[in-house]
Design a protein around this motif. Structure first.
Motif, PDB file in Angstrom:
ATOM      1  N   ILE A  21       1.941  -9.527 -12.485  1.00  0.00           N
ATOM      2  CA  ILE A  21       1.681  -8.588 -11.617  1.00  0.00           C
ATOM      3  C   ILE A  21       0.508  -8.419 -11.401  1.00  0.00           C
ATOM      4  N   TYR A  48       1.219  -9.922  -7.769  1.00  0.00           N
ATOM      5  CA  TYR A  48       2.410  -8.957  -7.076  1.00  0.00           C
ATOM      6  C   TYR A  48       1.708  -8.286  -6.504  1.00  0.00           C
ATOM      7  N   PHE A  49       1.005  -8.075  -7.056  1.00  0.00           N
ATOM      8  CA  PHE A  49      -0.137  -6.225  -6.450  1.00  0.00           C
ATOM      9  C   PHE A  49      -0.980  -6.770  -6.303  1.00  0.00           C
ATOM     10  N   VAL A  67       7.059  -2.030 -14.579  1.00  0.00           N
ATOM     11  CA  VAL A  67       6.605  -2.813 -13.716  1.00  0.00           C
ATOM     12  C   VAL A  67       7.786  -3.910 -13.425  1.00  0.00           C
ATOM     13  N   TYR A  68       7.167  -4.830 -13.711  1.00  0.00           N
ATOM     14  CA  TYR A  68       7.763  -6.155 -13.033  1.00  0.00           C
ATOM     15  C   TYR A  68       9.198  -6.118 -13.751  1.00  0.00           C
ATOM     16  N   ARG A  69       9.867  -5.425 -14.475  1.00  0.00           N
ATOM     17  CA  ARG A  69      11.028  -5.447 -14.127  1.00  0.00           C
ATOM     18  C   ARG A  69      11.502  -4.086 -13.651  1.00  0.00           C
ATOM     19  N   GLU A  84      10.795  -3.625 -10.460  1.00  0.00           N
ATOM     20  CA  GLU A  84      10.332  -4.056  -9.168  1.00  0.00           C
ATOM     21  C   GLU A  84      11.712  -5.252  -9.479  1.00  0.00           C
ATOM     22  N   LYS A 109      14.965  -3.486  -7.848  1.00  0.00           N
ATOM     23  CA  LYS A 109      14.713  -2.859  -6.656  1.00  0.00           C
ATOM     24  C   LYS A 109      15.321  -4.091  -5.357  1.00  0.00           C
ATOM     25  N   ARG A 110      15.520  -5.578  -5.931  1.00  0.00           N
ATOM     26  CA  ARG A 110      15.740  -6.515  -5.244  1.00  0.00           C
ATOM     27  C   ARG A 110      17.238  -6.418  -4.367  1.00  0.00           C
TER      28      ARG A 110
END
Length: 214
Positions: free
Chosen positions: A116, A119-120, A206-208, A210, A213-214
């Motif tokens: 994470i 990713y950010f 947050v990881y899961r 995201e 959302k894909r």
């Protein structure tokens, strides 16, 4: 406070708290390859002079030995004669103690906090919106929104410290090193443990999210 002023009880309490947390976190797989470090401050605090017990460098944190911890001062130097080496990241602990007056600081490496943070990385913080476990960080606003800061990870630890100084956020008891791990702190070992558990839940959430959302 000078190191000589610490009582035997204060020193033993710090070592006991480190042992308890080390055993718990090791059981969760949070110290892969001897990574991670833990510290607990002992005695009175002033930004100019303090001492804390910290995990020794290069030790297998899944086992207990008489040489697992040592005391260092506000500059990260051993407080008494010892053959042990403090964690390579002791200077980060020193700076966080100096800036926050915390009583304990815990640092772990997990897949979720490492992924994470990368990713950010472009936004330099992990956004978390309205998740219940934000309350585990002593943030009680309904539907609170927070940003957990991310800083650079350099091979030279002293190069990291100024960025931590600049990026620490009031009210957020943690900071991520890019592709490295989370530092979390609290007024004592119990609070620091609660904070690191809350952060780890939030990172996985947050990881899961995201992924969905894909």
């Amino acid at each position: 406070m000078r190191f000589e002023q610490l009582t035997t009880e204060q020193k033993q309490k710090a070592f006991y708290e480190l042992r308890e947390v080390k055993e718990l976190f090791a059981s969760r797989g949070w110290f892969p390859g001897t990574s991670g470090n833990l510290s607990v401050r002992a005695g009175d605090f002033s930004p100019e002079q303090f001492h804390f017990a910290i995990t020794a460098s290069g030790k297998d944190k899944t086992v207990h030995t008489p040489e697992d911890y040592l005391f260092v001062d506000q500059d990260g130097k051993p407080s008494e004669a010892t053959s042990l080496k403090p964690s390579a990241e002791t200077l980060i602990h020193c700076e966080i103690y100096r800036l926050t007056g915390a009583g304990a600081i815990f640092h772990i490496h997990t897949v979720f906090n490492s992924v994470i943070s990368e990713y950010f990385w472009d936004r330099k913080s992990v956004p978390v919106d309205g998740v219940e476990l934000i309350k585990g960080l002593n943030i009680w606003e309904e539907e609170a929104q927070i940003d957990i800061p991310i800083v650079s990870n350099f091979a030279s630890i002293p190069a990291i410290v100024p960025e931590i100084t600049d990026r620490l956020q009031a009210g957020i008891p943690g900071i991520l090193l890019r592709k490295h791990g989370i530092y979390a702190w609290g007024a004592n070992a119990f609070e620091a443990k609660r904070h690191i558990e809350a952060f780890e839940f939030l990172f996985e959430y947050v990881y899961r999210l995201e992924l969905l959302k894909r």
